[in-house]
Design an enzyme around this catalytic site. Sequence first.
Site, mmCIF file in Angstrom:
data_model
loop_
_atom_site.group_PDB
_atom_site.id
_atom_site.type_symbol
_atom_site.label_atom_id
_atom_site.label_comp_id
_atom_site.label_asym_id
_atom_site.label_seq_id
_atom_site.Cartn_x
_atom_site.Cartn_y
_atom_site.Cartn_z
ATOM 1 N N CYS A 194 64.998 130.539 -93.547
ATOM 2 C CA CYS A 194 65.464 129.178 -93.861
ATOM 3 C C CYS A 194 65.032 128.296 -92.702
ATOM 4 O O CYS A 194 65.838 127.940 -91.841
ATOM 5 C CB CYS A 194 66.971 129.159 -94.046
ATOM 6 S SG CYS A 194 67.599 130.429 -95.184
ATOM 7 N N PRO A 197 64.409 122.434 -90.038
ATOM 8 C CA PRO A 197 63.259 121.555 -89.799
ATOM 9 C C PRO A 197 62.129 122.154 -88.965
ATOM 10 O O PRO A 197 61.107 121.518 -88.782
ATOM 11 C CB PRO A 197 63.886 120.373 -89.067
ATOM 12 C CG PRO A 197 65.022 120.971 -88.309
ATOM 13 C CD PRO A 197 65.572 122.054 -89.199
ATOM 14 N N GLY A 198 62.296 123.363 -88.411
ATOM 15 C CA GLY A 198 61.163 124.039 -87.790
ATOM 16 C C GLY A 198 61.212 124.236 -86.294
ATOM 17 O O GLY A 198 60.276 124.798 -85.728
ATOM 18 N N LYS A 200 63.087 126.272 -84.522
ATOM 19 C CA LYS A 200 63.138 127.705 -84.204
ATOM 20 C C LYS A 200 61.806 128.372 -84.537
ATOM 21 O O LYS A 200 61.371 129.293 -83.836
ATOM 22 C CB LYS A 200 64.278 128.389 -84.953
ATOM 23 C CG LYS A 200 65.676 127.922 -84.565
ATOM 24 C CD LYS A 200 66.723 128.750 -85.275
ATOM 25 C CE LYS A 200 68.116 128.182 -85.099
ATOM 26 N NZ LYS A 200 68.297 126.898 -85.829
ATOM 27 N N ASP A 226 61.181 127.802 -96.511
ATOM 28 C CA ASP A 226 62.343 126.961 -96.791
ATOM 29 C C ASP A 226 62.343 126.598 -98.264
ATOM 30 O O ASP A 226 61.288 126.311 -98.838
ATOM 31 C CB ASP A 226 62.365 125.698 -95.942
ATOM 32 C CG ASP A 226 63.770 125.121 -95.852
ATOM 33 O OD1 ASP A 226 64.515 125.542 -94.945
ATOM 34 O OD2 ASP A 226 64.136 124.264 -96.693
ATOM 35 N N ASP A 289 68.823 132.301 -90.483
ATOM 36 C CA ASP A 289 69.704 131.209 -90.058
ATOM 37 C C ASP A 289 70.109 130.462 -91.331
ATOM 38 O O ASP A 289 69.420 129.546 -91.765
ATOM 39 C CB ASP A 289 68.962 130.299 -89.074
ATOM 40 C CG ASP A 289 69.870 129.245 -88.468
ATOM 41 O OD1 ASP A 289 70.961 129.610 -88.003
ATOM 42 O OD2 ASP A 289 69.489 128.054 -88.466
ATOM 43 N N CYS A 342 75.497 127.602 -87.896
ATOM 44 C CA CYS A 342 76.044 126.575 -87.005
ATOM 45 C C CYS A 342 77.436 126.202 -87.489
ATOM 46 O O CYS A 342 77.828 125.035 -87.489
ATOM 47 C CB CYS A 342 75.125 125.354 -86.925
ATOM 48 S SG CYS A 342 74.690 124.641 -88.522
#
Length: 802
Positions: A194, A197-198, A200, A226, A289, A342
């Site tokens: 997942c 926005p990139g 990681k 994604d 994630d 998170c």
Amino acid sequence: MGRGGRHRGRSQRKDFKENRENVWKRSKSDTTVDGSDNAAAPEQKPTWEPIITVNPNFEEYYKEQGVVKAEEWDLFMEILRKPLPAAFRVNSNGQFCDEIISILENDFMKSLQAEAIEGGELEAIKPLPWYPKNLAWHSNFSRKEIRKNQTLEKFHEFLKLENEVGNITRQEAVSMVPPLFLDVHPDHFVLDMCAAPGSKTFQLLEIIHEASIPGSLPSGLVVANDVDFKRSNLLIHQTKRMCTSNLIVTNHEGQQFPGCRLNKSRASEKGISESMPINQLAFDRVLCDVPCSGDGTLRKAPDIWRKWNSGMGNGLHSLQIILAMRGLSLLKVGGKMIYSTCSMNPVEDEAVVAEILRRCGDSVELLDVSDKLPELIRRPGLKKWKVRDKGGWFTSYKDVPQNRRGGVLVSMFPSGKNIKDLTNGSEETDNTVVDATPDEAAEEVSDLPLERCMRIMPHDQNTGAFFIAVLHKVSPLPEFQEKPNPKRNSSAKPADSTEKSPTTEAVVTVDAVPDESAAEKVIEADSNNEKDDSLEPEKKITEGESITEDKGANSSNVGDKRKVPMQGKWKGFDPVVFVKDETVINGIKEFYGIKDESFPLHGHLVARNNDTSSVKRIYYVSKSVKEVLQLNFAVGQQLKIASVGLKMFERQSAKEGSSTLCPFRISSEGLPVILPYITKQVLHTPMADFKLLLQDKSIKFMDFVNPQLAQKASDLVMGSCVVILSDGEEPVKVDASTIAISCWRGKASLAVMATAADCQELLERFAEKTQKTEGGSVNESNGDSVNGSNGDSGGPQAMETA
């Protein structure tokens, strides 16, 4: 400084301090109390109201869960109500990595100190102590403060520019943690399930490139996936700054990510060789994630205060389990997977990990990584928690009323035991009262080692909150299927959740490794029955590597005969094809003097168009990406590929492009990789002319400072060329410190083919070096701050474009 200057300085700091206190306030529109337009009172000025940072349900929920001790509660809530400090990472593979760190340490740490003290902070910026090599930095200013206050303007402009060219990545501090525990090696196949926005994904790419042998490409790759079509745009833009040929971006639901297993019998029927390098897509590392309620990001997204309710986490619990199980099924035996959120909610965190361990039995273990990153303050996972639903608290599944068992699942509780286990096989009674709970309900305590999970809390290090678990696959997963439960799917979704309940929850698949595995069967079944969110003509991946929406297309317009691109079975996606046209490949090799044995182009060039004559862009892929593409073709293009490889060549569309021997110019993104292997169309330029070229963007041959360059430039064949910064007239040995730009040799001039940001970034680096070392040579000014050991992508990091 005169009194006027001191007065202005004090005034700016006063404004800055006032603004620090208002960063979480928003403009209240000119409306009346009842919300109607107040057009009759135009003289009324906009007022400011603070964003609400109170939610009684949130406080009650987490007090009951015991995520922090009672004596810490006030500090915990105080920190949660403050804006999140900005954080960023320096790209360890960037050409100017050491120089960027030096600027932060020797310039901004000192120049911003006065503003920090005015704001009540001890330090303006500082490296995160737990992140290796001082590559990650924490600022005591929020992103909004940095953006809005004049006193921080220079720092803001620095961050914007370096982020745009790929030298730094803005990223929340706790978001940087999961990749560090994944233990990625340069030969690993890594899946980011997942990814948008990139940030990681970018971090994972840095790791595999940094650990690889200098001057060579890593033998591993990263697949960034994604489900969200629009967020994939952001993912592609973010990772594009890395200039890597070891990346594939896909657009799948994570729980249905294909294993691409090559069936031997089908392969022989289609004449496909069984001796392919890989016969299924399995990964050494998986980063899972998952989508979550996100209350760990309250400091960054304070609007969550208003929206938060306990049903958000309950509704995502099943999806999170399915995503994690699919990740484990795609993981090789011996591999590691990170499960992270998170969120602070144990129903999304420990409950999911516990269910994973129960389903997988001895095939998966939860690792203890308490000895890793010792300076990172984290707390052990919870062993007990409660479940809240419709205003009621439940400590055990047997306490859940019958009419609520569609939304409250047995897997949400610490023991994970069903009714029969809890009642020793006795008949259960039908409890239909929603709020009915025992007066003295015994708390369940998990017997699994959940203390090995990690919880990062906001008040420990002035960050956001995060949950991380490191899982190790020690043997193949057990085969099993879960029966469909339509009631669960319909009632587990919270009222305000935007997540769709997964339609494939009926079957939870396991290993993709065994022959004719359950996982592969499910993939095939689902691919035939899936509701095509990916097959709508409006959604189109342009031949440029980013995803865009074709707003002109209208599926309801019967008369629209526009041809929709096709990537295997994926409508709306341009195909990925290997470039096999010998005329094109040999033309490029001959024009730039590239020897195939030193830098193979055959089998490594792909395009997004079946017609080679009209191809605008050609992408270079690493050996590992090439093998995955070959497998994908063999299994019927199960992967929905949004972006692949590194843009290496681009067809020049200018008028002069038609008169050149090779219409394909080298892109700025691809230059760092191919530069060491170019033997033709190279111009070595001293600093004065190099800077002039960056400043003017185009120079006539007669205007070069060095008169000999005019002749050398005119000797180049018309078309694309590379200009290398050289200390003398002799060619320099190309390595990771070499600075070069892509240019176009016209009839009587030389034009830069790089972005304005790239040119500005290089000019600023030159200006800083000039101030530090007056009169030094190019090598002397570059050598200390540009260290080739910081990693490269198979060559020098010449121009990293956004």
